[in-house]
Design a protein around this motif. Structure first.
Motif, short mmCIF file in Angstrom:
data_model
loop_
_atom_site.label_atom_id
_atom_site.label_comp_id
_atom_site.label_asym_id
_atom_site.label_seq_id
_atom_site.Cartn_x
_atom_site.Cartn_y
_atom_site.Cartn_z
N GLY A 88 66.06 -14.03 18.70
CA GLY A 88 66.83 -14.32 17.50
C GLY A 88 66.79 -13.20 16.48
O GLY A 88 66.91 -13.44 15.28
N ALA A 89 66.63 -11.96 16.94
CA ALA A 89 66.53 -10.81 16.04
C ALA A 89 67.48 -9.72 16.52
O ALA A 89 68.18 -9.87 17.53
CB ALA A 89 65.09 -10.30 15.99
N ALA A 90 67.48 -8.60 15.80
CA ALA A 90 68.37 -7.48 16.13
C ALA A 90 67.69 -6.19 15.72
O ALA A 90 66.75 -6.20 14.91
CB ALA A 90 69.70 -7.63 15.41
N PRO A 91 68.15 -5.06 16.27
CA PRO A 91 67.63 -3.77 15.79
C PRO A 91 67.87 -3.60 14.31
O PRO A 91 68.82 -4.18 13.74
CB PRO A 91 68.44 -2.74 16.60
CG PRO A 91 68.91 -3.50 17.81
CD PRO A 91 69.14 -4.90 17.34
N ARG A 92 67.03 -2.82 13.65
CA ARG A 92 67.21 -2.57 12.23
C ARG A 92 68.43 -1.67 12.00
O ARG A 92 68.76 -0.84 12.84
CB ARG A 92 65.95 -1.91 11.64
CG ARG A 92 64.71 -2.77 11.85
CD ARG A 92 63.54 -2.28 11.06
NE ARG A 92 63.12 -0.93 11.41
CZ ARG A 92 62.03 -0.33 10.94
NH1 ARG A 92 61.25 -0.97 10.08
NH2 ARG A 92 61.70 0.90 11.29
N ALA A 93 69.06 -1.84 10.88
CA ALA A 93 70.24 -1.02 10.56
C ALA A 93 69.84 0.42 10.35
O ALA A 93 68.76 0.69 9.85
CB ALA A 93 70.91 -1.57 9.31
N LEU A 127 59.64 -4.08 18.99
CA LEU A 127 60.95 -3.75 19.56
C LEU A 127 61.83 -3.04 18.54
O LEU A 127 62.56 -2.10 18.89
CB LEU A 127 61.63 -5.02 20.07
CG LEU A 127 60.96 -5.68 21.28
CD1 LEU A 127 61.54 -7.07 21.51
CD2 LEU A 127 61.11 -4.82 22.54
N GLN A 128 61.76 -3.45 17.29
CA GLN A 128 62.54 -2.77 16.25
C GLN A 128 62.02 -1.36 15.99
O GLN A 128 62.80 -0.40 15.91
CB GLN A 128 62.52 -3.60 14.97
CG GLN A 128 63.32 -4.88 15.06
CD GLN A 128 63.17 -5.77 13.84
OE1 GLN A 128 62.15 -5.74 13.16
NE2 GLN A 128 64.17 -6.58 13.55
N LEU A 129 60.70 -1.23 15.85
CA LEU A 129 60.11 0.09 15.60
C LEU A 129 60.35 1.03 16.78
O LEU A 129 60.66 2.21 16.60
CB LEU A 129 58.61 -0.04 15.33
CG LEU A 129 58.19 -0.72 14.03
CD1 LEU A 129 56.67 -0.88 13.97
CD2 LEU A 129 58.69 0.07 12.82
N MET A 130 60.22 0.50 18.01
CA MET A 130 60.39 1.36 19.18
C MET A 130 61.85 1.73 19.38
O MET A 130 62.15 2.83 19.88
CB MET A 130 59.83 0.68 20.43
CG MET A 130 59.73 1.62 21.63
SD MET A 130 58.69 3.08 21.33
CE MET A 130 57.07 2.32 21.33
N ILE A 171 66.71 1.43 25.04
CA ILE A 171 67.28 0.93 23.78
C ILE A 171 68.16 -0.29 24.06
O ILE A 171 68.11 -1.30 23.34
CB ILE A 171 68.09 2.04 23.07
CG1 ILE A 171 67.13 3.09 22.47
CG2 ILE A 171 68.99 1.45 21.98
CD1 ILE A 171 67.83 4.34 21.96
N THR A 172 68.96 -0.22 25.12
CA THR A 172 69.79 -1.36 25.51
C THR A 172 68.93 -2.55 25.91
O THR A 172 69.20 -3.70 25.51
CB THR A 172 70.72 -0.97 26.68
OG1 THR A 172 71.55 0.13 26.28
CG2 THR A 172 71.59 -2.14 27.10
N LEU A 173 67.88 -2.29 26.68
CA LEU A 173 66.98 -3.35 27.09
C LEU A 173 66.31 -4.00 25.88
O LEU A 173 66.20 -5.23 25.79
CB LEU A 173 65.92 -2.79 28.04
CG LEU A 173 64.77 -3.73 28.42
CD1 LEU A 173 65.31 -4.97 29.14
CD2 LEU A 173 63.76 -3.01 29.30
N MET A 174 65.87 -3.19 24.92
CA MET A 174 65.19 -3.74 23.75
C MET A 174 66.14 -4.57 22.88
O MET A 174 65.73 -5.56 22.27
CB MET A 174 64.52 -2.62 22.95
CG MET A 174 63.31 -2.03 23.67
SD MET A 174 62.33 -0.86 22.70
CE MET A 174 63.41 0.58 22.71
N ALA A 175 67.41 -4.18 22.83
CA ALA A 175 68.40 -4.99 22.10
C ALA A 175 68.52 -6.37 22.75
O ALA A 175 68.62 -7.39 22.05
CB ALA A 175 69.75 -4.28 22.07
N ASP A 176 68.49 -6.41 24.09
CA ASP A 176 68.54 -7.69 24.80
C ASP A 176 67.30 -8.53 24.49
O ASP A 176 67.41 -9.75 24.26
CB ASP A 176 68.64 -7.46 26.30
CG ASP A 176 69.97 -6.88 26.74
OD1 ASP A 176 70.95 -7.00 25.96
OD2 ASP A 176 70.04 -6.30 27.84
N LEU A 177 66.14 -7.90 24.49
CA LEU A 177 64.89 -8.63 24.21
C LEU A 177 64.86 -9.14 22.77
O LEU A 177 64.35 -10.24 22.51
CB LEU A 177 63.69 -7.72 24.48
CG LEU A 177 63.46 -7.31 25.94
CD1 LEU A 177 62.30 -6.32 26.05
CD2 LEU A 177 63.19 -8.54 26.81
N LEU A 178 65.42 -8.37 21.85
CA LEU A 178 65.48 -8.83 20.46
C LEU A 178 66.42 -10.03 20.33
O LEU A 178 66.12 -11.00 19.61
CB LEU A 178 65.95 -7.69 19.55
CG LEU A 178 64.88 -6.65 19.19
CD1 LEU A 178 65.52 -5.42 18.56
CD2 LEU A 178 63.84 -7.25 18.23
#
Length: 212
Positions: A207-212, A155-158, A196-203
């Motif tokens: 208990g994770a987040a997109p990479r900075a 999810l972070q890489l994508m 991208i919004t969906l993947m932020a929800d899945l992260l």
């Protein structure tokens, strides 16, 4: 209907539009029949080549995570991304064939058609030839991960991959001369921003987040 299902439907609709609209756009029309076939150095050709490469990695990562997790949400997202981007890649390579242009341009810097280098002066970093693309090291990490770890890394890489793809697609929407290709590019922007919004929800669920 989920965001990813809407993205897949968009790809099918654009594929149907391609059959008629792309032929008209490349063959000429309202200006007395003057040819409009893109040239090898055009934004149209550059986008088709570069986004095909970009998409291929997204398909690869999606197949990797499919085999590294049993989570239905992530596997469904990965399937939708792989299916949509494989179809779009086929369309873009088909346009290059129809235009009589090469699918690779070794003497041309990726994303030069956007008026910008694809990477710094030191060249590609660990195989990542365009913004957002995963490095060879990151792909190996994904292949070696499993379960929740694989889901988060994918999810972070994508997310990074989609951000790079959106940037490039906006470039085509602004610069490409073929109307059907501009529509495809704008469709990519809309679908990938939604994902991208969906993947932020899945992260967040993990208990994770997109990479900075």
């Amino acid at each position: 209907m989920t965001r990813t299902h809407r993205a897949a439907i968009t790809a099918v609709v654009l594929a149907l539009l391609f059959a008629g609209a792309a032929t008209v756009a490349s063959a000429g029309g309202g200006d007395g029949g003057a040819p409009r076939t893109p040239t090898e150095r055009s934004a149209d050709a550059g986008f088709a080549r570069d986004m095909s490469v970009h998409h291929q990695q997204a398909v690869e990562m999606s197949f990797i995570v499919r085999d590294r997790t049993r989570d239905d949400e992530v596997r469904r997202l990965a399937y939708d991304i792989a299916n949509t981007q494989a179809n779009q890649r086929g369309m873009m390579l088909g346009w290059l064939d129809m235009w009589g242009l090469p699918k690779v341009a070794p003497d041309s810097e990726p994303m030069a058609w956007m008026g910008m280098p694809s990477h710094g002066t030191s060249g590609p970093v660990d195989g990542a030839v365009m913004p957002g693309m995963a490095t060879r090291t990151e792909l190996e990490r994904l292949r070696g991960a499993s379960g929740r770890q694989a889901e988060i890394l994918y999810l972070q890489l994508m997310t990074d991959h989609h951000k790079g793809g959106v940037h490039m697609a906006r470039g085509c929407a602004e610069r490409c001369g073929t109307e059907v290709e501009r529509r495809l590019a704008q469709g990519m922007v809309d679908a990938q921003e939604s994902e991208i919004t969906l993947m932020a929800d899945l992260l967040r669920k993990r208990g994770a987040a997109p990479r900075a």
